[in-house]
Design an enzyme around this catalytic site. Structure first.
Site, PDB file in Angstrom:
ATOM      1  N   ARG A 175       2.212  -4.522   4.446  1.00 45.59           N
ATOM      2  CA  ARG A 175       3.250  -3.555   4.056  1.00 45.59           C
ATOM      3  C   ARG A 175       4.297  -3.373   5.149  1.00 45.59           C
ATOM      4  O   ARG A 175       5.490  -3.240   4.858  1.00 45.59           O
ATOM      5  CB  ARG A 175       2.596  -2.236   3.642  1.00 45.59           C
ATOM      6  CG  ARG A 175       1.962  -2.346   2.242  1.00 45.59           C
ATOM      7  CD  ARG A 175       1.065  -1.186   1.944  1.00 45.59           C
ATOM      8  NE  ARG A 175       0.705  -1.101   0.518  1.00 45.59           N
ATOM      9  CZ  ARG A 175      -0.266  -0.315   0.061  1.00 45.59           C
ATOM     10  NH1 ARG A 175      -0.957   0.435   0.893  1.00 45.59           N
ATOM     11  NH2 ARG A 175      -0.542  -0.292  -1.226  1.00 45.59           N
ATOM     12  N   HIS A 222      -1.359  -3.961  -3.946  1.00 51.97           N
ATOM     13  CA  HIS A 222      -2.392  -2.979  -4.263  1.00 51.97           C
ATOM     14  C   HIS A 222      -3.714  -3.509  -3.739  1.00 51.97           C
ATOM     15  O   HIS A 222      -3.951  -4.720  -3.771  1.00 51.97           O
ATOM     16  CB  HIS A 222      -2.510  -2.784  -5.789  1.00 51.97           C
ATOM     17  CG  HIS A 222      -3.802  -2.124  -6.184  1.00 51.97           C
ATOM     18  ND1 HIS A 222      -3.961  -0.761  -6.173  1.00 51.97           N
ATOM     19  CD2 HIS A 222      -5.008  -2.639  -6.536  1.00 51.97           C
ATOM     20  CE1 HIS A 222      -5.216  -0.473  -6.529  1.00 51.97           C
ATOM     21  NE2 HIS A 222      -5.865  -1.596  -6.754  1.00 51.97           N
ATOM     22  N   ARG A 254      -7.848  -3.306   2.873  1.00 50.25           N
ATOM     23  CA  ARG A 254      -7.059  -2.095   3.153  1.00 50.25           C
ATOM     24  C   ARG A 254      -6.445  -2.179   4.554  1.00 50.25           C
ATOM     25  O   ARG A 254      -5.325  -1.708   4.782  1.00 50.25           O
ATOM     26  CB  ARG A 254      -7.926  -0.827   3.049  1.00 50.25           C
ATOM     27  CG  ARG A 254      -8.555  -0.562   1.693  1.00 50.25           C
ATOM     28  CD  ARG A 254      -7.620  -0.126   0.610  1.00 50.25           C
ATOM     29  NE  ARG A 254      -6.939   1.111   0.855  1.00 50.25           N
ATOM     30  CZ  ARG A 254      -6.172   1.708  -0.059  1.00 50.25           C
ATOM     31  NH1 ARG A 254      -6.007   1.181  -1.277  1.00 50.25           N
ATOM     32  NH2 ARG A 254      -5.558   2.826   0.212  1.00 50.25           N
ATOM     33  N   PHE A 309       4.910  10.813  -9.531  1.00 44.33           N
ATOM     34  CA  PHE A 309       5.471   9.462  -9.452  1.00 44.33           C
ATOM     35  C   PHE A 309       4.926   8.519 -10.524  1.00 44.33           C
ATOM     36  O   PHE A 309       5.275   7.340 -10.539  1.00 44.33           O
ATOM     37  CB  PHE A 309       5.248   8.869  -8.050  1.00 44.33           C
ATOM     38  CG  PHE A 309       3.802   8.750  -7.600  1.00 44.33           C
ATOM     39  CD1 PHE A 309       2.987   7.729  -8.074  1.00 44.33           C
ATOM     40  CD2 PHE A 309       3.256   9.659  -6.701  1.00 44.33           C
ATOM     41  CE1 PHE A 309       1.666   7.611  -7.660  1.00 44.33           C
ATOM     42  CE2 PHE A 309       1.936   9.548  -6.277  1.00 44.33           C
ATOM     43  CZ  PHE A 309       1.136   8.523  -6.767  1.00 44.33           C
ATOM     44  N   ASN A 349       5.701  -1.380  -2.523  1.00 44.51           N
ATOM     45  CA  ASN A 349       4.976  -1.618  -1.271  1.00 44.51           C
ATOM     46  C   ASN A 349       4.099  -2.873  -1.317  1.00 44.51           C
ATOM     47  O   ASN A 349       3.056  -2.936  -0.681  1.00 44.51           O
ATOM     48  CB  ASN A 349       4.194  -0.367  -0.853  1.00 44.51           C
ATOM     49  CG  ASN A 349       3.160   0.054  -1.878  1.00 44.51           C
ATOM     50  OD1 ASN A 349       3.006  -0.593  -2.914  1.00 44.51           O
ATOM     51  ND2 ASN A 349       2.440   1.110  -1.579  1.00 44.51           N
ATOM     52  N   THR A 378       0.080   3.155   2.760  1.00 43.52           N
ATOM     53  CA  THR A 378       0.837   3.174   1.501  1.00 43.52           C
ATOM     54  C   THR A 378       2.340   3.182   1.764  1.00 43.52           C
ATOM     55  O   THR A 378       3.087   2.420   1.148  1.00 43.52           O
ATOM     56  CB  THR A 378       0.455   4.428   0.684  1.00 43.52           C
ATOM     57  OG1 THR A 378      -0.961   4.474   0.542  1.00 43.52           O
ATOM     58  CG2 THR A 378       1.119   4.414  -0.676  1.00 43.52           C
TER      59      THR A 378
HETATM   60  P1  RTP Z   1      -2.577   1.076  -4.076  1.00 40.19           P
HETATM   61  O1  RTP Z   1      -3.443   1.960  -4.943  1.00 40.19           O
HETATM   62  O2  RTP Z   1      -1.389   0.488  -4.795  1.00 40.19           O
HETATM   63  O3  RTP Z   1      -3.340   0.086  -3.297  1.00 40.19           O
HETATM   64  O4  RTP Z   1      -1.927   1.994  -2.966  1.00 40.19           O
HETATM   65  P2  RTP Z   1      -2.534   3.195  -2.197  1.00 40.19           P
HETATM   66  O5  RTP Z   1      -3.979   3.380  -2.508  1.00 40.19           O
HETATM   67  O6  RTP Z   1      -2.133   2.978  -0.780  1.00 40.19           O
HETATM   68  O7  RTP Z   1      -1.682   4.358  -2.818  1.00 40.19           O
HETATM   69  P3  RTP Z   1      -2.027   5.381  -4.027  1.00 40.19           P
HETATM   70  O8  RTP Z   1      -1.986   6.753  -3.473  1.00 40.19           O
HETATM   71  O9  RTP Z   1      -3.244   4.926  -4.758  1.00 40.19           O
HETATM   72  O10 RTP Z   1      -0.749   5.202  -4.950  1.00 40.19           O
HETATM   73  C1  RTP Z   1      -0.668   4.102  -5.841  1.00 40.19           C
HETATM   74  C2  RTP Z   1       0.715   3.517  -5.764  1.00 40.19           C
HETATM   75  O11 RTP Z   1       1.657   4.443  -6.276  1.00 40.19           O
HETATM   76  C3  RTP Z   1       2.900   4.283  -5.602  1.00 40.19           C
HETATM   77  N1  RTP Z   1       3.262   5.552  -4.977  1.00 40.19           N
HETATM   78  N2  RTP Z   1       4.449   6.065  -5.060  1.00 40.19           N
HETATM   79  N3  RTP Z   1       6.686   7.758  -4.834  1.00 40.19           N
HETATM   80  C4  RTP Z   1       5.573   8.095  -4.232  1.00 40.19           C
HETATM   81  O12 RTP Z   1       5.458   9.104  -3.569  1.00 40.19           O
HETATM   82  C5  RTP Z   1       4.417   7.211  -4.376  1.00 40.19           C
HETATM   83  N4  RTP Z   1       3.220   7.417  -3.865  1.00 40.19           N
HETATM   84  C6  RTP Z   1       2.473   6.344  -4.248  1.00 40.19           C
HETATM   85  C7  RTP Z   1       2.721   3.170  -4.585  1.00 40.19           C
HETATM   86  O13 RTP Z   1       3.123   1.929  -5.191  1.00 40.19           O
HETATM   87  C8  RTP Z   1       1.222   3.193  -4.362  1.00 40.19           C
HETATM   88  O14 RTP Z   1       0.773   1.960  -3.860  1.00 40.19           O
HETATM   89 MG    MG Z   2      -4.786   3.503  -4.498  1.00 40.49          MG
END
Ligand code: RTP
Ligand code: MG
Length: 140
Positions: free
Chosen positions: A104, A117, A87, A59, A114, A93
């Site tokens: 979210r 961050h 968090r 992604f 979403n 996520t």
């Molecule tokens: P963030 O870093 O944005 O706070 O979010 P997070 O830890 O909950 O998620 P992370 O796994 O670090 O992924 C970063 C951002 O990438 C996008 N994403 N897209 N299409 C997909 O399967 C996918 N998975 C993640 C999301 O914008 C996520 O917040």
């Molecule tokens: Mg992250």
């Protein structure tokens, strides 16, 4: 518990829907204090650098395109146990998995768009704050 810092981004899906204030209010109501804030248009280079840890993920290209698709608001936040506190109020996520009352669950459009961050560790919080702010832009 110690007052610590975390780093937050209000993402383009939120700025597009004029939700900067609503998201910030949820952060503040959760006990976090905005100690630095600026609205920016991220460049492709900034987004690729910020998300470098994800560069092998399928992604990655879409994520960089999304994060540069409109303005974002980058913020340094302070509070007791700030990383975990943020968090928790952010939620999972994927908004489909997020708890009721989280940012979210309330606002996110999809797993990618979403809304916010948040740093995932104290170590990454420092790295991420330093990526966007000089120390003299942070007023605690
Ligand atoms: P963030 O870093 O944005 O706070 O979010 P997070 O830890 O909950 O998620 P992370 O796994 O670090 O992924 C970063 C951002 O990438 C996008 N994403 N897209 N299409 C997909 O399967 C996918 N998975 C993640 C999301 O914008 C996520 O917040
Ligand atoms: Mg992250």
């Amino acid at each position: 518990m110690a007052v610590t810092r975390t780093f937050s981004i209000i993402k383009p899906d939120a700025t597009r829907r004029n939700l900067t204030g609503a998201v910030t209010k949820m952060l503040e109501d959760a006990g976090l204090r905005v100690i630095a804030s600026k609205r920016i248009q991220m460049t492709k280079e900034q987004a690729e650098g910020f998300y470098a840890v994800h560069k092998e993920r399928p992604f990655f290209g879409d994520l960089v395109a999304f994060m540069t698709s409109g303005p974002v608001v980058v913020q340094a936040l302070a509070g007791e146990d700030a990383v975990l506190r943020n968090r928790t109020i952010m939620g999972a996520t994927n908004p489909a998995d997020a708890d009721d009352g989280t940012i979210r669950k309330t606002f996110a459009e999809s797993i990618e768009a979403n809304t916010v961050h948040g740093s995932d560790s104290d170590e990454n919080a420092k790295i991420e704050i330093d990526f966007f702010f000089d120390e003299n832009e942070i007023v605690g």
